[in-house]
Design a protein around this motif. Structure first.
Motif, PDB file in Angstrom:
ATOM      1  N   PHE A 119      15.675   0.147  -1.509  1.00 18.63           N
ATOM      2  CA  PHE A 119      16.464   0.263  -0.297  1.00 18.63           C
ATOM      3  C   PHE A 119      17.726   1.054  -0.614  1.00 18.63           C
ATOM      4  N   ASN A 120      17.967   2.110   0.151  1.00 20.28           N
ATOM      5  CA  ASN A 120      19.168   2.924  -0.025  1.00 20.28           C
ATOM      6  C   ASN A 120      19.877   3.004   1.322  1.00 20.28           C
ATOM      7  N   LYS A 121      20.952   2.242   1.451  1.00 22.31           N
ATOM      8  CA  LYS A 121      21.605   2.137   2.748  1.00 22.31           C
ATOM      9  C   LYS A 121      22.271   3.451   3.155  1.00 22.31           C
ATOM     10  N   SER A 122      22.886   4.136   2.208  1.00 22.69           N
ATOM     11  CA  SER A 122      23.598   5.374   2.540  1.00 22.69           C
ATOM     12  C   SER A 122      22.645   6.475   2.991  1.00 22.69           C
ATOM     13  N   GLN A 123      21.448   6.476   2.447  1.00 17.43           N
ATOM     14  CA  GLN A 123      20.452   7.479   2.834  1.00 17.43           C
ATOM     15  C   GLN A 123      19.470   6.937   3.867  1.00 17.43           C
ATOM     16  N   THR A 124      19.663   5.714   4.276  1.00 15.84           N
ATOM     17  CA  THR A 124      18.748   5.010   5.212  1.00 15.84           C
ATOM     18  C   THR A 124      17.300   5.259   4.820  1.00 15.84           C
ATOM     19  N   SER A 125      17.009   4.984   3.563  1.00 16.82           N
ATOM     20  CA  SER A 125      15.651   5.208   3.066  1.00 16.82           C
ATOM     21  C   SER A 125      15.093   3.945   2.421  1.00 16.82           C
ATOM     22  N   PHE A 126      13.778   3.913   2.347  1.00 20.88           N
ATOM     23  CA  PHE A 126      13.079   2.773   1.745  1.00 20.88           C
ATOM     24  C   PHE A 126      11.767   3.324   1.174  1.00 20.88           C
ATOM     25  N   HIS A 127      11.868   4.086   0.123  1.00 23.79           N
ATOM     26  CA  HIS A 127      10.704   4.759  -0.457  1.00 23.79           C
ATOM     27  C   HIS A 127       9.854   3.794  -1.277  1.00 23.79           C
ATOM     28  N   LEU A 128       8.557   3.945  -1.136  1.00 25.27           N
ATOM     29  CA  LEU A 128       7.594   3.126  -1.876  1.00 25.27           C
ATOM     30  C   LEU A 128       7.236   3.843  -3.171  1.00 25.27           C
ATOM     31  N   LYS A 129       7.169   3.073  -4.275  1.00 27.48           N
ATOM     32  CA  LYS A 129       6.892   3.694  -5.565  1.00 27.48           C
ATOM     33  C   LYS A 129       5.935   2.840  -6.377  1.00 27.48           C
ATOM     34  N   LYS A 130       5.281   3.528  -7.337  1.00 20.05           N
ATOM     35  CA  LYS A 130       4.451   2.832  -8.312  1.00 20.05           C
ATOM     36  C   LYS A 130       4.457   3.673  -9.577  1.00 20.05           C
ATOM     37  N   PRO A 131       4.669   3.079 -10.719  1.00 21.96           N
ATOM     38  CA  PRO A 131       4.799   3.852 -11.956  1.00 21.96           C
ATOM     39  C   PRO A 131       3.528   4.581 -12.368  1.00 21.96           C
ATOM     40  N   SER A 132       2.373   3.985 -12.084  1.00 25.47           N
ATOM     41  CA  SER A 132       1.122   4.576 -12.541  1.00 25.47           C
ATOM     42  C   SER A 132       0.060   4.354 -11.467  1.00 25.47           C
ATOM     43  N   ALA A 133      -0.369   5.425 -10.823  1.00 26.74           N
ATOM     44  CA  ALA A 133      -1.292   5.314  -9.690  1.00 26.74           C
ATOM     45  C   ALA A 133      -2.723   5.041 -10.150  1.00 26.74           C
ATOM     46  N   LEU A 134      -3.423   4.260  -9.343  1.00 22.94           N
ATOM     47  CA  LEU A 134      -4.843   3.977  -9.547  1.00 22.94           C
ATOM     48  C   LEU A 134      -5.648   4.604  -8.414  1.00 22.94           C
ATOM     49  N   VAL A 135      -6.893   4.950  -8.709  1.00 18.96           N
ATOM     50  CA  VAL A 135      -7.761   5.496  -7.660  1.00 18.96           C
ATOM     51  C   VAL A 135      -7.866   4.508  -6.500  1.00 18.96           C
ATOM     52  N   SER A 136      -7.874   3.228  -6.819  1.00 16.13           N
ATOM     53  CA  SER A 136      -7.981   2.195  -5.783  1.00 16.13           C
ATOM     54  C   SER A 136      -6.740   2.090  -4.902  1.00 16.13           C
ATOM     55  N   ASP A 137      -5.659   2.775  -5.249  1.00 15.41           N
ATOM     56  CA  ASP A 137      -4.469   2.801  -4.401  1.00 15.41           C
ATOM     57  C   ASP A 137      -4.635   3.749  -3.220  1.00 15.41           C
ATOM     58  N   SER A 138      -5.682   4.550  -3.223  1.00 16.24           N
ATOM     59  CA  SER A 138      -5.922   5.493  -2.133  1.00 16.24           C
ATOM     60  C   SER A 138      -6.102   4.737  -0.824  1.00 16.24           C
ATOM     61  N   ALA A 139      -5.247   5.025   0.130  1.00 17.94           N
ATOM     62  CA  ALA A 139      -5.242   4.295   1.403  1.00 17.94           C
ATOM     63  C   ALA A 139      -4.178   4.915   2.304  1.00 17.94           C
ATOM     64  N   LEU A 140      -3.999   4.289   3.471  1.00 17.99           N
ATOM     65  CA  LEU A 140      -2.972   4.706   4.436  1.00 17.99           C
ATOM     66  C   LEU A 140      -1.813   3.722   4.336  1.00 17.99           C
ATOM     67  N   TYR A 141      -0.623   4.249   4.155  1.00 19.46           N
ATOM     68  CA  TYR A 141       0.558   3.406   3.944  1.00 19.46           C
ATOM     69  C   TYR A 141       1.526   3.549   5.117  1.00 19.46           C
ATOM     70  N   PHE A 142       1.994   2.389   5.584  1.00 19.87           N
ATOM     71  CA  PHE A 142       2.908   2.348   6.714  1.00 19.87           C
ATOM     72  C   PHE A 142       4.217   1.689   6.316  1.00 19.87           C
ATOM     73  N   LEU A 187      -2.366   8.348   1.181  1.00 16.36           N
ATOM     74  CA  LEU A 187      -2.266   8.556  -0.266  1.00 16.36           C
ATOM     75  C   LEU A 187      -3.647   8.740  -0.856  1.00 16.36           C
ATOM     76  N   THR A 188      -3.826   9.818  -1.578  1.00 15.24           N
ATOM     77  CA  THR A 188      -5.071  10.059  -2.298  1.00 15.24           C
ATOM     78  C   THR A 188      -4.756  10.173  -3.781  1.00 15.24           C
ATOM     79  N   VAL A 189      -5.377   9.299  -4.558  1.00 15.18           N
ATOM     80  CA  VAL A 189      -5.204   9.345  -6.005  1.00 15.18           C
ATOM     81  C   VAL A 189      -6.441  10.012  -6.583  1.00 15.18           C
ATOM     82  N   ILE A 190      -6.199  11.093  -7.308  1.00 16.91           N
ATOM     83  CA  ILE A 190      -7.286  11.928  -7.817  1.00 16.91           C
ATOM     84  C   ILE A 190      -7.643  11.505  -9.240  1.00 16.91           C
ATOM     85  N   PRO A 191      -8.932  11.212  -9.466  1.00 14.37           N
ATOM     86  CA  PRO A 191      -9.328  10.747 -10.812  1.00 14.37           C
ATOM     87  C   PRO A 191      -9.107  11.818 -11.875  1.00 14.37           C
TER      88      PRO A 191
END
Lengths: 114, 114
Positions: A67-90, A110-114
């Motif tokens: 959460f970044n109040k000054s930038q009014t942002s809330f970015h989603l992150k993951k250190p290491s992507a998995l193919v199974s993370d491929s989906a639609l994120y809201f 999100l599409t995670v490429i093997p």
């Protein structure tokens, strides 16, 4: 008025690389912020939320968001992507005053490429 | 534990025909209930919400109506479907005062109007 922007319709990332899905919001008061994930032809599943306190929120499946109040942002992150993370994120926002409407962004695929 | 059920899962209806989608929640009492529509693409739009039996609030004027005949039952209806009513309809529930609560979604009902 509340609104949520997810500027990227599509994010592609190689398996094992870090991923970021961007979200910015607009509310009158303090925000409650949420991330949900949707797999094909399924309902939305909750990943994590920010209510108050620590700006870094950890959620399900190794995801986290900052959460970044000054930038009014809330970015989603993951250190290491998995193919199974491929989906639609809201990303979604609600005013802390207790308004019923949970406003959703248009989603990022999100599409995670093997 | 609480569960949410939606049916039917898939529905194909001709223009001008009636519609009834049903949503029930088990394992809780007096939930807040929501109907969202996800149009082709991805965006989620809040259609109706209810904080109690017989209490319905509409967010967007349209061809649809909602009813809550029992505490844990939420029905989405139409007397005459339009082509533009096609979409993926999601029911959701939460417990308590709206705000920081997580909405839990059903698996959805896909409606195709021909």
């Amino acid at each position: 008025a509340q609104s949520v922007a997810q500027p990227e319709d599509q994010v592609n990332v190689a398996e094992g690389n870090p991923l970021t899905v961007k979200c910015t919001y607009s509310v009158s008061g303090n925000p409650y912020l949420f991330w949900y994930v949707q797999y094909p032809n399924r309902g939305l599943q909750f990943l994590l939320k920010y209510i108050t306190g620590d700006n870094l929120v950890k959620g399900s499946y190794g995801f986290e968001a900052e959460f970044n109040k000054s930038q009014t942002s809330f970015h989603l992150k993951k250190p290491s992507a998995l193919v199974s993370d491929s989906a639609l994120y809201f990303c979604a926002v609600r005013e802390s005053s207790g308004a019923n409407n949970l406003f959703f962004g248009t989603g990022t695929r999100l599409t995670v490429i093997p | 534990s609480q569960t949410i059920h939606q049916w039917p899962a898939t529905l194909v209806q001709p223009v001008g025909s009636p519609l009834s989608l049903e949503c029930t929640v088990e394992g809780t009492s007096n939930p807040n209930l929501y109907w969202y529509r996800q149009a082709a693409g991805r965006g989620l739009q809040l259609l109706f919400y209810s904080v109690g039996i017989g209490q319905i609030s509409s967010e967007v004027p349209q061809n649809l109506s909602a009813s809550r005949p029992q505490d844990r039952q939420f029905i989405l209806s139409s007397k005459k479907l339009l082509l533009s009513d096609s979409g993926f309809y999601l029911c959701a529930w939460e417990k308590g005062r709206p705000g920081a609560n997580v909405l839990t979604f059903g698996a959805g009902s896909r409606l195709t109007v021909l």
